[in-house]
Design an enzyme around this catalytic site. Structure first.
Site, PDB file in Angstrom:
ATOM      1  N   MET A  27      -2.646  11.477  -0.823  1.00 32.34           N
ATOM      2  CA  MET A  27      -3.418  10.312  -0.360  1.00 32.34           C
ATOM      3  C   MET A  27      -2.883   9.800   0.976  1.00 32.34           C
ATOM      4  SD  MET A  27      -4.239   8.027  -3.701  1.00 32.34           S
ATOM      5  CE  MET A  27      -5.703   8.344  -4.682  1.00 32.34           C
ATOM      6  N   GLY A  28      -3.407   8.672   1.421  1.00 32.79           N
ATOM      7  CA  GLY A  28      -2.926   8.080   2.671  1.00 32.79           C
ATOM      8  C   GLY A  28      -4.041   7.524   3.530  1.00 32.79           C
ATOM      9  N   ARG A  29      -5.273   7.809   3.108  1.00 32.16           N
ATOM     10  CA  ARG A  29      -6.452   7.383   3.845  1.00 32.16           C
ATOM     11  C   ARG A  29      -6.388   7.900   5.293  1.00 32.16           C
ATOM     12  NH1 ARG A  29      -8.312   1.643   2.076  1.00 32.16           N
ATOM     13  NH2 ARG A  29      -9.639   2.654   0.587  1.00 32.16           N
ATOM     14  N   THR A  33       0.853  -1.188   0.000  1.00 27.15           N
ATOM     15  CA  THR A  33       0.000   0.000   0.000  1.00 27.15           C
ATOM     16  C   THR A  33       0.888   1.236   0.000  1.00 27.15           C
ATOM     17  OG1 THR A  33      -1.515   1.408   1.233  1.00 27.15           O
ATOM     18  CG2 THR A  33      -0.346  -0.199   2.541  1.00 27.15           C
ATOM     19  N   ILE A  34       0.496   2.212  -0.789  1.00 23.52           N
ATOM     20  CA  ILE A  34       1.246   3.466  -0.773  1.00 23.52           C
ATOM     21  C   ILE A  34       1.058   4.166   0.572  1.00 23.52           C
ATOM     22  CG2 ILE A  34       1.152   3.823  -3.278  1.00 23.52           C
ATOM     23  CD1 ILE A  34      -0.966   6.086  -2.628  1.00 23.52           C
ATOM     24  N   ASP A  35      -0.010   3.797   1.312  1.00 25.09           N
ATOM     25  CA  ASP A  35      -0.333   4.500   2.562  1.00 25.09           C
ATOM     26  C   ASP A  35       0.651   4.181   3.693  1.00 25.09           C
ATOM     27  OD1 ASP A  35      -2.528   5.259   1.090  1.00 25.09           O
ATOM     28  OD2 ASP A  35      -3.896   3.837   2.049  1.00 25.09           O
ATOM     29  N   ARG A  90      -4.718  28.194  -4.094  1.00 26.81           N
ATOM     30  CA  ARG A  90      -5.182  27.177  -5.051  1.00 26.81           C
ATOM     31  C   ARG A  90      -4.855  25.796  -4.528  1.00 26.81           C
ATOM     32  NH1 ARG A  90      -5.268  30.223 -10.023  1.00 26.81           N
ATOM     33  NH2 ARG A  90      -5.444  28.321 -11.252  1.00 26.81           N
ATOM     34  N   GLU A 116      -5.474  13.524   2.678  1.00 32.39           N
ATOM     35  CA  GLU A 116      -6.904  13.457   2.322  1.00 32.39           C
ATOM     36  C   GLU A 116      -7.810  13.158   3.520  1.00 32.39           C
ATOM     37  OE1 GLU A 116      -7.372  10.232  -0.481  1.00 32.39           O
ATOM     38  OE2 GLU A 116      -6.565   8.763   0.912  1.00 32.39           O
TER      39      GLU A 116
HETATM   40  O1  F6P Z   1      -5.067   2.739  -0.131  1.00 27.84           O
HETATM   41  C1  F6P Z   1      -4.483   3.374  -1.203  1.00 27.84           C
HETATM   42  C2  F6P Z   1      -5.305   4.553  -1.653  1.00 27.84           C
HETATM   43  O2  F6P Z   1      -4.633   5.176  -2.736  1.00 27.84           O
HETATM   44  C3  F6P Z   1      -5.647   5.562  -0.559  1.00 27.84           C
HETATM   45  O3  F6P Z   1      -4.566   6.430  -0.287  1.00 27.84           O
HETATM   46  C4  F6P Z   1      -6.844   6.251  -1.155  1.00 27.84           C
HETATM   47  O4  F6P Z   1      -7.687   6.811  -0.165  1.00 27.84           O
HETATM   48  C5  F6P Z   1      -7.553   5.129  -1.854  1.00 27.84           C
HETATM   49  O5  F6P Z   1      -6.576   4.135  -2.120  1.00 27.84           O
HETATM   50  C6  F6P Z   1      -8.205   5.543  -3.132  1.00 27.84           C
HETATM   51  O6  F6P Z   1      -8.850   4.439  -3.688  1.00 27.84           O
HETATM   52  P1  F6P Z   1      -9.510   4.429  -5.136  1.00 27.84           P
HETATM   53  O7  F6P Z   1      -8.400   4.409  -6.136  1.00 27.84           O
HETATM   54  O8  F6P Z   1     -10.299   3.165  -5.164  1.00 27.84           O
HETATM   55  O9  F6P Z   1     -10.334   5.653  -5.229  1.00 27.84           O
END
Ligand code: F6P
Length: 341
Positions: free
Chosen positions: A169-171, A125-127, A265, A221
């Site tokens: 990102m990162g959830r 996971t990139i997170d 912005r 995010e």
């Molecule tokens: O879990 C990896 C991730 O890129 C999160 O950082 C992000 O919230 C989510 O997946 C986005 O998912 P999707 O590509 O399904 O919108």
């Protein structure tokens, strides 16, 4: 042996490196057969397979995405889904399964291991939010993309005397924001683990303008203001019950513009962070994970996940890996706070 592999959840740079390592090692050293399932658990549910021979993995090491395809299908959310998965695996003669995925994919893997299947998980996971591994592959690539974006935005911000808010990102974990913000010299970094004070963010931006430079605000995010709701662009949920995040960057930029009286912005990096060529670090980590997963299968292990501890690749119980998220500890946030303003 006949080994099944699949990639589930969001795509991630390094997935193909794992696939290649599994196929190369199992074929060359053990004379195994490797069966790929297309699009994560969806492929197991539909018995949609592809033979993973040497030809199938030629040239894929530096490629982003996954040659197997992926989905967020959750067999446990479908009636009879888990039984169908087990029945299909038996019918196809799969003796061990290597699912490559994050919290959700490995959560399904944990349940299947409990149901008696031989399962060895590989974390991705990139997170970087999976507990029990120091790093997941994909994170380093995403971090590089986010840092480069911040570097580029500094010059535009300074030229136009405007605030630039970069949403990453990162959830629910702020690792990408924290480390990209530190590497890119952000004015403020906002992460989900630390609800932010809007007044303080505005004050940091104003201070930055006063010093002759333009502010860069890096916001994860999943970050939210103190006492406030998440600022969500859509309220949509996926099959694992996760709400689709995104939108805070734009909301924050308009707030900062109103409060500073200067243009602000938002730049939403989105899936750019997940795409493209993996860094050497991610390719090496992914390759070592794949090699160790094959060792674990041949050692007869099940219900385990490969993980990075320091510089060693170890095996840990899957249940431990998915029990809780690895969040940014307060002391790591305090390090970046020194540079705010
Ligand atoms: O879990 C990896 C991730 O890129 C999160 O950082 C992000 O919230 C989510 O997946 C986005 O998912 P999707 O590509 O399904 O919108």
């Amino acid at each position: 042996m006949r080994i099944g592999i699949l990639t589930g959840g969001g795509d991630c740079p390094g997935l193909n490196a794992v696939i290649r390592a599994i196929v190369r090692k199992s074929l060359a050293q053990h004379g195994d057969e490797v069966v790929g399932f297309r699009d994560g658990w969806r492929g197991v549910l539909d018995a949609d397979t592809v033979t993973m021979d040497l030809r199938a993995v030629r040239g894929i090491l530096p490629r982003g995405g996954t040659v197997l395809g992926t989905s967020r299908t959750n067999p446990y959310a479908l009636e009879g889904g888990a039984d169908r998965v087990l029945a299909n695996l038996e019918r196809l003669g799969i003796e061990a399964l290597i699912p490559i995925g994050g919290e959700d994919t490995l959560g399904v893997a944990t349940k299947l291991a409990e149901a008696g299947l031989q399962v060895v998980g590989v974390p991705k996971t990139i997170d970087n939010d999976l507990d029990a591994t120091d790093y997941t592959f994909g994170f380093d690539t995403a971090l590089g993309v986010a840092t480069e974006a911040i570097d580029r935005l500094h010059t535009t911000g300074d030229s136009h005397h405007r605030t630039l808010v970069v949403e990453v990102m990162g959830r629910h974990a702020g690792w990408i924001a924290l480390e990209a913000g530190m590497a890119g010299g952000a004015t403020v970094v906002l992460i989900p683990e630390q609800p932010f004070d809007v007044d303080a963010v505005v004050a940091h931006c104003q201070h930055r303008f006063e010093s002759g430079y333009s502010p860069i605000v890096v916001v994860s995010e999943g970050a939210s203001p103190k006492g406030g709701e998440l600022m969500l662009a859509t309220g949509e949920m996926d099959a694992f019950g996760h709400v689709r995040l995104g939108g805070i960057g734009t909301a924050l930029a308009s707030l900062i513009e109103q409060r500073t009286g200067r243009e602000a912005r938002a730049v939403v990096l989105g899936h750019i962070q997940r795409g493209g060529t993996p860094t050497p670090f991610d390719r090496v980590l992914a390759t070592r994970f794949g090699l160790t997963a094959v060792d674990a299968v041949h050692d007869g292990e099940s219900g385990v996940m490969v993980a990075l501890r320091g510089t060693d690749i170890v095996r840990v119980p899957l249940s431990q890996a998915t029990a809780q998220l690895k969040l940014v500890p307060p002391e790591r946030y305090a390090e970046v706070e020194v540079f705010f303003g």
